[in-house]
Design a protein around this motif. Sequence first.
Motif, PDB file in Angstrom:
ATOM      1  N   GLU A 230       0.832  -1.211   0.000  1.00 44.51           N
ATOM      2  CA  GLU A 230       0.000   0.000   0.000  1.00 44.51           C
ATOM      3  C   GLU A 230       0.866   1.260   0.000  1.00 44.51           C
ATOM      4  OE1 GLU A 230      -2.776   0.257   3.249  1.00 44.51           O
ATOM      5  OE2 GLU A 230      -3.524   2.197   2.540  1.00 44.51           O
ATOM      6  N   TRP A 231       2.013   1.206   0.739  1.00 43.55           N
ATOM      7  CA  TRP A 231       2.850   2.410   0.852  1.00 43.55           C
ATOM      8  C   TRP A 231       3.412   2.842  -0.510  1.00 43.55           C
ATOM      9  CZ3 TRP A 231       7.759   1.877  -0.931  1.00 43.55           C
ATOM     10  CH2 TRP A 231       8.335   0.609  -0.882  1.00 43.55           C
ATOM     11  N   LEU A 232       3.489   1.860  -1.432  1.00 40.37           N
ATOM     12  CA  LEU A 232       3.992   2.185  -2.770  1.00 40.37           C
ATOM     13  C   LEU A 232       2.874   2.752  -3.656  1.00 40.37           C
ATOM     14  CD1 LEU A 232       6.747   1.800  -4.157  1.00 40.37           C
ATOM     15  CD2 LEU A 232       5.909  -0.390  -5.030  1.00 40.37           C
ATOM     16  N   MET A 233       1.638   2.383  -3.328  1.00 37.73           N
ATOM     17  CA  MET A 233       0.498   2.782  -4.169  1.00 37.73           C
ATOM     18  C   MET A 233       0.226   4.290  -4.097  1.00 37.73           C
ATOM     19  SD  MET A 233      -0.480   0.216  -5.844  1.00 37.73           S
ATOM     20  CE  MET A 233      -1.859   1.022  -6.640  1.00 37.73           C
ATOM     21  N   TRP A 234       0.335   4.870  -2.887  1.00 35.17           N
ATOM     22  CA  TRP A 234      -0.085   6.270  -2.768  1.00 35.17           C
ATOM     23  C   TRP A 234       0.823   7.231  -3.538  1.00 35.17           C
ATOM     24  CZ3 TRP A 234      -4.883   6.636  -2.259  1.00 35.17           C
ATOM     25  CH2 TRP A 234      -5.585   5.713  -1.510  1.00 35.17           C
ATOM     26  N   PRO A 235       2.173   7.048  -3.503  1.00 25.74           N
ATOM     27  CA  PRO A 235       2.993   7.902  -4.375  1.00 25.74           C
ATOM     28  C   PRO A 235       2.656   7.683  -5.851  1.00 25.74           C
ATOM     29  CG  PRO A 235       4.369   6.749  -2.785  1.00 25.74           C
ATOM     30  CD  PRO A 235       2.994   6.198  -2.632  1.00 25.74           C
ATOM     31  N   MET A 236       2.315   6.427  -6.210  1.00 26.32           N
ATOM     32  CA  MET A 236       1.935   6.144  -7.602  1.00 26.32           C
ATOM     33  C   MET A 236       0.656   6.894  -7.958  1.00 26.32           C
ATOM     34  SD  MET A 236       2.926   2.272  -8.358  1.00 26.32           S
ATOM     35  CE  MET A 236       1.415   1.616  -8.996  1.00 26.32           C
ATOM     36  N   VAL A 237      -0.300   6.884  -7.033  1.00 30.35           N
ATOM     37  CA  VAL A 237      -1.572   7.599  -7.256  1.00 30.35           C
ATOM     38  C   VAL A 237      -1.269   9.076  -7.508  1.00 30.35           C
ATOM     39  CG1 VAL A 237      -3.643   8.455  -6.069  1.00 30.35           C
ATOM     40  CG2 VAL A 237      -3.058   6.019  -5.962  1.00 30.35           C
ATOM     41  N   ARG A 238      -0.392   9.643  -6.676  1.00 25.02           N
ATOM     42  CA  ARG A 238      -0.087  11.082  -6.823  1.00 25.02           C
ATOM     43  C   ARG A 238       0.566  11.365  -8.179  1.00 25.02           C
ATOM     44  NH1 ARG A 238       0.542  10.791  -1.200  1.00 25.02           N
ATOM     45  NH2 ARG A 238       2.721  10.209  -1.292  1.00 25.02           N
ATOM     46  N   LEU A 239       1.453  10.444  -8.584  1.00 26.10           N
ATOM     47  CA  LEU A 239       2.143  10.627  -9.864  1.00 26.10           C
ATOM     48  C   LEU A 239       1.158  10.542 -11.037  1.00 26.10           C
ATOM     49  CD1 LEU A 239       5.095  10.960 -10.889  1.00 26.10           C
ATOM     50  CD2 LEU A 239       5.100   8.486 -11.304  1.00 26.10           C
ATOM     51  N   VAL A 240       0.331   9.503 -11.020  1.00 22.38           N
ATOM     52  CA  VAL A 240      -0.631   9.339 -12.128  1.00 22.38           C
ATOM     53  C   VAL A 240      -1.574  10.542 -12.176  1.00 22.38           C
ATOM     54  CG1 VAL A 240      -2.492   7.902 -13.070  1.00 22.38           C
ATOM     55  CG2 VAL A 240      -0.501   6.820 -12.028  1.00 22.38           C
ATOM     56  N   ARG A 241      -2.003  10.996 -10.980  1.00 23.21           N
ATOM     57  CA  ARG A 241      -2.920  12.156 -10.905  1.00 23.21           C
ATOM     58  C   ARG A 241      -2.344  13.382 -11.603  1.00 23.21           C
ATOM     59  NH1 ARG A 241      -4.190  12.170  -4.964  1.00 23.21           N
ATOM     60  NH2 ARG A 241      -6.263  11.276  -4.757  1.00 23.21           N
ATOM     61  N   LEU A 242      -0.992  13.547 -11.481  1.00 27.73           N
ATOM     62  CA  LEU A 242      -0.345  14.718 -12.096  1.00 27.73           C
ATOM     63  C   LEU A 242      -0.573  14.761 -13.593  1.00 27.73           C
ATOM     64  CD1 LEU A 242       3.235  15.046 -10.554  1.00 27.73           C
ATOM     65  CD2 LEU A 242       1.299  16.632 -10.322  1.00 27.73           C
ATOM     66  N   PHE A 243      -0.536  13.564 -14.220  1.00 28.41           N
ATOM     67  CA  PHE A 243      -0.641  13.494 -15.680  1.00 28.41           C
ATOM     68  C   PHE A 243      -2.082  13.284 -16.144  1.00 28.41           C
ATOM     69  CE2 PHE A 243       3.681  12.270 -14.648  1.00 28.41           C
ATOM     70  CZ  PHE A 243       4.391  13.148 -15.456  1.00 28.41           C
ATOM     71  N   ASP A 244      -2.864  12.555 -15.338  1.00 25.47           N
ATOM     72  CA  ASP A 244      -4.234  12.223 -15.733  1.00 25.47           C
ATOM     73  C   ASP A 244      -5.072  12.113 -14.465  1.00 25.47           C
ATOM     74  OD1 ASP A 244      -6.619  10.984 -16.510  1.00 25.47           O
ATOM     75  OD2 ASP A 244      -5.624   9.790 -18.073  1.00 25.47           O
ATOM     76  N   ARG A 245      -5.754  13.178 -14.148  1.00 26.33           N
ATOM     77  CA  ARG A 245      -6.517  13.238 -12.892  1.00 26.33           C
ATOM     78  C   ARG A 245      -7.534  12.087 -12.804  1.00 26.33           C
ATOM     79  NH1 ARG A 245      -7.588  16.975  -8.251  1.00 26.33           N
ATOM     80  NH2 ARG A 245      -9.345  15.871  -7.373  1.00 26.33           N
ATOM     81  N   HIS A 246      -8.223  11.824 -13.928  1.00 32.65           N
ATOM     82  CA  HIS A 246      -9.274  10.792 -13.929  1.00 32.65           C
ATOM     83  C   HIS A 246      -8.684   9.414 -13.558  1.00 32.65           C
ATOM     84  CE1 HIS A 246     -13.285   9.413 -15.163  1.00 32.65           C
ATOM     85  NE2 HIS A 246     -12.667   8.314 -15.572  1.00 32.65           N
ATOM     86  N   GLN A 247      -7.603   9.040 -14.248  1.00 35.99           N
ATOM     87  CA  GLN A 247      -6.983   7.734 -13.976  1.00 35.99           C
ATOM     88  C   GLN A 247      -6.394   7.683 -12.569  1.00 35.99           C
ATOM     89  OE1 GLN A 247      -7.361   5.053 -15.802  1.00 35.99           O
ATOM     90  NE2 GLN A 247      -8.505   6.280 -17.272  1.00 35.99           N
ATOM     91  N   GLY A 248      -5.827   8.806 -12.130  1.00 40.03           N
ATOM     92  CA  GLY A 248      -5.267   8.880 -10.775  1.00 40.03           C
ATOM     93  C   GLY A 248      -6.347   8.670  -9.723  1.00 40.03           C
ATOM     94  N   GLU A 249      -7.503   9.255  -9.958  1.00 41.50           N
ATOM     95  CA  GLU A 249      -8.611   9.108  -9.010  1.00 41.50           C
ATOM     96  C   GLU A 249      -9.151   7.679  -9.010  1.00 41.50           C
ATOM     97  OE1 GLU A 249     -10.003  10.939  -6.625  1.00 41.50           O
ATOM     98  OE2 GLU A 249      -8.378  12.367  -6.885  1.00 41.50           O
ATOM     99  N   LEU A 250      -9.179   7.060 -10.204  1.00 42.64           N
ATOM    100  CA  LEU A 250      -9.618   5.652 -10.259  1.00 42.64           C
ATOM    101  C   LEU A 250      -8.667   4.760  -9.470  1.00 42.64           C
ATOM    102  CD1 LEU A 250     -10.829   4.812 -13.875  1.00 42.64           C
ATOM    103  CD2 LEU A 250     -12.143   4.823 -11.760  1.00 42.64           C
ATOM    104  N   LEU A 251      -7.359   5.030  -9.630  1.00 42.41           N
ATOM    105  CA  LEU A 251      -6.355   4.237  -8.897  1.00 42.41           C
ATOM    106  C   LEU A 251      -6.520   4.453  -7.389  1.00 42.41           C
ATOM    107  CD1 LEU A 251      -4.047   2.302  -9.575  1.00 42.41           C
ATOM    108  CD2 LEU A 251      -2.483   4.250  -9.597  1.00 42.41           C
ATOM    109  N   ALA A 252      -6.802   5.690  -6.996  1.00 38.74           N
ATOM    110  CA  ALA A 252      -7.017   5.990  -5.568  1.00 38.74           C
ATOM    111  C   ALA A 252      -8.225   5.226  -5.049  1.00 38.74           C
ATOM    112  CB  ALA A 252      -7.218   7.499  -5.381  1.00 38.74           C
ATOM    113  N   PHE A 253      -9.274   5.162  -5.868  1.00 39.35           N
ATOM    114  CA  PHE A 253     -10.498   4.453  -5.470  1.00 39.35           C
ATOM    115  C   PHE A 253     -10.207   2.958  -5.295  1.00 39.35           C
ATOM    116  CE2 PHE A 253     -14.405   2.148  -6.830  1.00 39.35           C
ATOM    117  CZ  PHE A 253     -15.225   2.514  -5.788  1.00 39.35           C
TER     118      PHE A 253
END
Length: 279
Positions: A230-253
């Motif tokens: 899980e600790w690796l997922m949240w930085p990934m979520v933040r990174l994806v969000r930077l480039f694609d908010r929609h996909q980043g939010e899906l990953l967060a969900f």
Amino acid sequence: MKRVLVAGATGYLGGFVARELAARGYFVRALARSPEKLDPLRDSLDEIVEAEVTGPETLERVCDGIDAVFSSVGITRQKDGLTFRDVDCQGNKNLLDVALRAGVEKFVYVSALGGPKLRHLDIVDAHEAFVDELKASGIGYAVLRPTGYFSDMGELLSMARKGRVWLIGSGENRVNPIHGADLAVACADAIEGEATEIEVGGPETMTWNDAAALAFEVLGRPARITRVPEWLMWPMVRLVRLFDRHQGELLAFFTTMATTDVVAPSTGTHTLEALFDRG
Ligand SMILES: NC(=O)c1ccc[n+]([C@@H]2O[C@H](COP(=O)([O-])OP(=O)(O)OC[C@H]3O[C@@H](n4cnc5c(N)ncnc54)[C@H](OP(=O)(O)O)[C@@H]3O)[C@@H](O)[C@H]2O)c1
């Protein structure tokens, strides 16, 4: 309640709801932006109206003569360039406005389990913002809050077929996912009943590790599971969000859903093993 408008019938849940309502003797009108996608459902539908919830001008007459509206319209995976707010909230609000003008008695909507506590997630906030509108509108309403759908669990089998299942987190969180047909029964009951907030999950509660192992077992292959901490997922979520908010939010969900217990009062008969068995 005899005449129901089903919005979202071209999707996973909406199709099962249309079938369930037809089986109960309802008059079913389906709203679709691509009516040809309703071909497999033709026997369950009395009428089809071509309309798009994000285009209010297309909705004008869709609720005429209708007693109840059911909506599972949402934008989980579609790539339309629209936001969760545009579709899940504003699109459903457009439909609600038309329902109010047409004198519809009840509006039944599908959010997600734990919605009010998960409003920091864009997708859930969009659903819950519509729930706020629905409650304030004065129309009769019911909100279903289901766990994960079998349509998403099918992804485990697809990964197992390719040789490896990737899980988010330890895999030890529990879920009781629900088949669309079982959830459709709860949706139809909600149209008929008095309850306004309905939490619902499937008949079996399992960990993600169990579900992944089952997929391999059904295929007769040794289980190969990789868990992304899980600790690796949240930085990934933040990174994806930077480039694609929609996909980043899906990953967060999906990260949130995989790393918390998602268990609701159980109903239905469909098992995950039967889903995997059918392939
Ligand atoms: N998957 C889960 O585990 C889960 C769990 C809890 C809650 N939910 C919620 O349950 C609801 C239904 O899920 P589902 O899996 O059945 O979704 P789905 O298969 O993606 O279906 C979504 C439906 O919404 C329609 N739609 C999207 N944008 C539209 C627009 N602009 N105008 C008109 N229709 C539009 C789609 O039509 P097209 O076919 O034309 O695209 C489709 O009929 C969603 O709100 C979802 O967030 C899902």
